[in-house]
Design an enzyme around this catalytic site. Structure first.
Site, short mmCIF file in Angstrom:
data_model
loop_
_atom_site.label_atom_id
_atom_site.label_comp_id
_atom_site.label_asym_id
_atom_site.label_seq_id
_atom_site.Cartn_x
_atom_site.Cartn_y
_atom_site.Cartn_z
N CYS A 2 51.53 25.14 96.24
CA CYS A 2 51.58 24.87 94.81
C CYS A 2 51.57 26.22 94.09
O CYS A 2 51.39 27.26 94.72
CB CYS A 2 50.35 24.09 94.36
N ARG A 27 57.54 26.97 94.14
CA ARG A 27 56.42 26.64 95.03
C ARG A 27 56.06 25.15 95.00
O ARG A 27 55.21 24.70 95.76
CB ARG A 27 55.17 27.45 94.63
N TRP A 74 52.83 20.74 94.62
CA TRP A 74 53.62 20.22 95.74
C TRP A 74 52.61 19.45 96.58
O TRP A 74 51.78 20.03 97.26
CB TRP A 74 54.22 21.39 96.53
N ASN A 98 45.59 25.79 95.09
CA ASN A 98 46.72 25.81 96.03
C ASN A 98 46.13 25.97 97.41
O ASN A 98 45.40 26.92 97.67
CB ASN A 98 47.64 27.00 95.70
N GLY A 99 46.44 25.03 98.31
CA GLY A 99 45.93 25.13 99.67
C GLY A 99 45.55 23.76 100.20
O GLY A 99 45.93 22.74 99.62
N GLU A 483 70.47 24.16 117.15
CA GLU A 483 70.04 24.63 115.85
C GLU A 483 70.59 26.03 115.56
O GLU A 483 71.01 26.33 114.44
CB GLU A 483 68.50 24.61 115.77
N LYS A 487 72.93 26.81 112.37
CA LYS A 487 72.59 27.83 111.37
C LYS A 487 73.76 28.77 111.18
O LYS A 487 74.13 29.09 110.05
CB LYS A 487 71.35 28.65 111.79
N GLU A 490 76.73 27.03 109.37
CA GLU A 490 76.41 26.67 107.98
C GLU A 490 76.54 27.84 107.03
O GLU A 490 77.06 27.70 105.94
CB GLU A 490 74.94 26.21 107.89
N HIS A 506 81.13 21.54 132.56
CA HIS A 506 81.90 20.32 132.34
C HIS A 506 82.93 20.49 131.23
O HIS A 506 83.47 19.49 130.73
CB HIS A 506 80.97 19.14 132.03
N LYS A 623 71.38 20.65 99.52
CA LYS A 623 70.06 20.67 100.15
C LYS A 623 69.63 19.26 100.53
O LYS A 623 69.05 19.04 101.58
CB LYS A 623 69.05 21.30 99.19
#
Ligand code: M6R
Length: 628
Positions: A2, A27, A74, A98-99, A483, A487, A490, A506, A623
């Protein structure tokens, strides 16, 4: 994650706080609020949604005063709602935080047993009540009450506190969450991050863990939580506002890559019970009874989340011995699969909004399956449509290419597999302790790998003109290979494919020649010998080997040495004397994917940046994908 901000001075603080929060919206942005000394005591205004909603609420109920605190949220505990928005109030005290307070369940019970009626589902409100209690028990100074209250709290926090009894001061404190102080002329500031205060001052002091500060218009008094006074000089910051928002990094993606150790720490926080070699059930979103009864685990996800889900599938099979399968969200919709009542469907989604995954969740629910969401957004559509949720605590991810959410998902899914293995008796205490201990050490090991960025950049430079790349891995390194390839394509638009290393013979082996760089993820694990053989096959066909291996692995290093003198191939790839090897520290097999993926993220990042593509917003991508 946050954003918090505080002001004490001579100006009207509400506009300063709101502007500061706007700079911290990266944040978190599910709700926001202010607490201001108005002369009638501390008054608060809060609103759900983006800051524009808080602006509108403040137009209706203006807050006027020169001392105040603000928050943009958040959610980690409790859905986004006005009641859960900060500041939280108890008596005359208002707190922003925040935490994550790890012992919030116990503290809540204790407060309730003393007759306290809590108004929200948050861990933060508990802190407000503890401070209020301490004040009422005779701690007359706000700072003393904060110190007493924090003595009961375990976890991560950056807090800012105001009280109607101390109209000209703010008290702040920090443990494991960021907090900076801004030093002005007859005014002082506190914030989660520098951008929030940069418009007012460039003189800042970083508060350290275990420290608190009392801010008035003319003074900043720093001390440890134990009460020892600290003198610290301020630093002058010369970042531009844009640089400051990215924490000095060139792109959000690079910042988020470097935030991964913290994201993993937050995702593990309060959930790993190392002394009992277990995972805390209340945080997993799945009852012990269900964990025992499940006859199949059916993972659904898209894109990067499907790669973490694939690793999750391997872990659930290995550690909990439950038959598991993985299906891409869009294919679930297409295929009309058969779910049975004892199926556990695990829907993995960073955003919690991906339409294909959401549709799969709805289909599974309609068929009677129990659905567990693994997501980074509290109360998102997928979380709401599911029976339970296991939240990753990565904080908002802004770069379109997912990085910190991927590794946080891996950490969450590994905890899920351990939890199920413990409930089903397939994972004994020693086994669970070994994996949990390794997981606990991952953030520090991640920092070591991330420190090798310049070596990875040098490799990226060598392969800039390549048109295609292969990525190979086995077992849980197969999703890492997928992945790494995703990346790269993208953000750099270089064609890349990930394959299970055993699948190379193969088909893909036909592609290998001196123009084909092949990234092989080959840490020392139980698949090592086989993957090493695949590397030899690549080398025999003159492919360009790039290896991610374990520190001190001289065999991989020797294999990656090019025999030939430096030369250019038709695509300008230089085979150099120095082998293209990136190492990770020794780690248990199960946690290696959290480390091996880091060099691949950085390789993709540097190749894209050196090519000059739009790293944070690559072409054609969004996104959150809420279309079919
Ligand atoms: O929000 P989700 O995790 O459900 O999103 C799924 C994919 O759209 C997402 O992972 C996508 O592949 C990212 N751009 C990967 O970097």
């Amino acid at each position: 994650m946050c954003g918090i901000v505080g002001y004490v001075g001579q100006k009207d603080c509400a506009p300063i706080l709101v502007e500061g929060l706007r700079r911290l919206e990266y944040r978190g942005y599910d709700s926001a609020g202010l607490a201001v000394h108005t002369g009638r005591g501390v008054e608060i205004v809060r609103a759900v949604g983006k800051l524009s909603n808080l602006d509108a609420a403040l137009k209706k109920n203006p807050l006027s005063g020169t001392t105040g605190i603000g928050h943009t949220r958040w959610a980690t505990h409790g859905r986004p709602s006005e009641a859960n928005a900060h500041p939280h109030v108890a008596g005359h005290v208002a707190v922003v935080h925040n935490g994550i307070i790890e012992n919030h369940v116990q503290l809540r019970r204790d407060l309730e047993s003393r007759g306290v009626k809590l108004q929200s589902d948050t861990d933060t409100e508990i802190v407000a009540h503890l401070i209020d209690e301490a004040m009422r028990q005779g701690r007359t100074r706000l700072s003393e009450a904060v110190r007493t209250a924090l003595g009961h709290v375990r976890g991560a926090y950056a807090i800012a506190v105001v009280s109607g009894d101390a109209p000209d001061e703010i008290v702040v404190a920090k443990q494991d969450s960021p907090l900076v102080l801004g030093i002005g002329e007859n005014e002082n500031f506190a914030a989660s991050d520098i951008p929030a205060i940069l418009a007012h001052t460039r003189d800042i002091i970083l508060l350290h863990d275990g420290e608190m500060a009392v801010l008035t218009a003319s003074h900043v008094e720093i001390s440890t939580l134990e009460g020892t006074r600290i003198t610290r000089e301020h630093k002058r910051i010369d970042w531009s506002p844009m640089q400051a928002e990215k924490g000095g990094y060139k792109h959000f993606m690079l910042k988020e890559i470097h935030e991964q150790p913290r994201a993993i720490e937050d995702t593990l926080r309060g959930r790993v019970d190392l002394p009992n070699a277990d995972v805390v059930g209340a945080e997993i979103g799945l009852s012990a009874e269900l964990a025992q009864r499940v006859s199949r685990v059916y993972f659904v996800a898209c894109g990067t989340s499907a790669h973490s889900a694939m690793a999750g599938r391997y872990w659930v099979e290995q550690l909990a011995r439950i038959p598991s399968t993985l299906e891409i969200g869009s294919e679930v919709r297409t295929r009309d699969p058969v779910f049975v009542p004892n199926d556990l469907v695990v829907a993995v989604s960073q955003s919690g909004e991906t339409l294909d995954t959401l549709a799969a969740v709805k289909a599974a629910k309609a068929a009677g399956a129990h659905v567990l969401a693994v997501t980074n957004v509290v109360d998102s559509a997928i979380a709401r449509a599911s029976d339970g949720a296991l939240y990753t605590h990565a904080g908002p991810e802004i770069g379109v290419a997912s990085t910190k959410c991927f590794t946080s998902q891996l950490a969450a899914l590994l905890m899920l597999a351990i939890y199920m293995g413990r409930r089903r008796g397939t994972l004994d205490t020693d086994g669970a302790h070994r994996v949990l201990d390794a997981l606990w050490r991952v953030p520090a090991q991640m920092r070591e790998v991330l420190a090798r960025g310049e070596d990875i950049k040098a490799i990226a430079k060598k392969y800039l003109r390549t048109r295609d790349m292969l990525f190979l891995g086995r077992g849980t390194e197969f999703p890492v290979a997928l992945e790494g390839a995703l990346k790269l394509k993208e953000i750099s638009y270089i064609h890349a494919e990930g394959y299970a290393a055993g699948e190379m013979k193969h088909g893909p082996i036909a592609l290998i020649d001196e123009d084909m760089p092949v990234v092989v993820v080959c840490p020392r694990d139980n698949q090592y010998d086989k993957t090493f053989s695949n590397m030899e096959e690549v080398k025999a066909r003159e492919g360009q080997l790039i290896a991610v291996c374990t520190e001190g692995d001289e065999d991989v290093r020797a294999l990656c040495f090019s025999d030939a003198a430096p030369r250019s191939s038709t695509r300008g790839i230089l085979s150099a004397a120095e082998p293209d090897v990136i190492t990770i520290p020794e780690a248990a097999n199960e946690v290696q994917p959290l480390l091996t993926v880091l060099p691949l993220q950085l390789l993709a990042y540097y190749m894209a940046d050196l090519k000059g593509t739009d790293v944070d917003q690559p072409r054609n991508l969004a996104k959150t994908v809420t279309v079919e």
